[in-house]
Design an enzyme around this catalytic site. Structure first.
Site: not given
Ligand code: PMP
Length: 291
Positions: A181, A100, A205, A102, A52, A33, A148
């Site tokens: 993060e 369904r 991410l 896997h 991305r 997403y 993501k």
């Molecule tokens: N890390 C994670 C785990 C996130 O969910 C997000 C937000 N989507 C970010 C970092 C920041 O990403 P962005 O600046 O692209 O929104």
């Protein structure tokens, strides 16, 4: 205000948008997403988000021909319905619908693109400066955090724990030692004038807001050190802030109940916020001129 969605080739009121119960996004979280902020109807850093999205899809081996072009058309259609609002565009690509099981479906099915557009008011100066409270939690996620993925269970449980402790964000640390993060953000600290954040790789991410923030830091001539830092360094930091699409650059003014700095956005955070905001304004006015 009416919110709009896109599913299976159609734009319709969000409450009428439906997917099959055997969609693999629903069954398995088998999808990826993006969230993109709209400033007055203009998607900010749109191309980077779509790139991305495509990278995430490729990493989980979803082949969606013309994904970027399709997503752009869908965005246009949703923005046309909603008008030039401040909002959040959400895209999701799932592996599609199949009985369904896997492994990937045989025969292969078409992936599904879903999108929604919701109003999201622009941040106020007060919100930008007052910041949020955060807690530190163990990072219990898998080793592909650069994807993501829609499967967000550890992130959801961490955010919920934060909320239940009167905070907004959970700052995650592998083995409670190395800060990676936030549950939904990237994390920066400022120590003795030097900006630090975890380097891109499998543990985080690669945030688009992080990338823009680093560009802002470069334009200010700030010293940046993209090296992992510890929870102790986090607690000793002069300034802490998180970055993400919805919060932009947001100071963490309380950490585990302890006030950070003087309890408001620190001087370097403010400088970065200012440059970030002017970049947003520039991009939005440029793009709306060309619309
Ligand atoms: N890390 C994670 C785990 C996130 O969910 C997000 C937000 N989507 C970010 C970092 C920041 O990403 P962005 O600046 O692209 O929104």
């Amino acid at each position: 205000m009416q919110r709009w969605a896109y599913v299976d080739g159609t734009v319709l009121p969000i409450e009428d948008a439906k997917v099959n119960v055997e969609d693999r996004g629903l069954q398995f979280g088998d999808g990826v997403y993006e969230v993109i902020r709209l400033y007055q109807g203009v998607p900010f850093t749109f191309d980077r988000h779509l790139a991305r999205l495509q990278r995430s899809a490729a990493k989980i081996r979803i082949d969606f021909p013309n994904l970027i072009e399709t997503a752009k058309q869908v965005a246009d259609a949703l923005i046309q319905k909603s008008g030039e609002i401040d909002g959040a565009l959400y895209f999701q690509v799932t592996r599609g619908t199949a009985p369904r099981n896997h492994p990937f479906p045989i025969p292969a099915v078409s992936p599904r693109l879903i999108a929604t557009l919701s109003p999201l008011p622009a941040l106020t100066q007060e919100q930008r400066w007052s910041g949020i409270a955060a807690i530190v939690l163990a990072d219990e996620r898998w080793l592909h955090c650069d994807i993501k993925a829609t499967d967000l269970l550890p992130n959801i449980l961490a955010r919920q724990a934060a909320i239940e402790q009167g905070a907004e964000e959970a700052i995650l640390a592998r083995d409670f030692r190395i800060v990676t993060e936030g549950a939904s953000s990237n994390v920066f600290i400022v120590q003795s004038g030097v900006l630090r954040t975890h380097p891109d790789g499998p543990f985080i991410l690669p945030g688009i807001t992080k990338e823009v923030t680093l560009e802002c830091a470069a334009s200010l001539g700030l010293q940046v050190d993209q090296r992992p830092f510890t929870v102790e360094e986090l607690r000793a930091a002069d300034e802490i802030f998180i970055t993400n699409t919805t919060h932009e650059i947001c100071p963490v003014t309380q950490l585990d109940g302890v006030v950070v700095g003087n309890g408001t956005a620190g001087p370097i955070t403010r400088q970065l916020q200012e440059v970030f905001l002017s970049r947003c304004q520039q991009e939005v006015s440029l793009l709306s001129q060309h619309a």
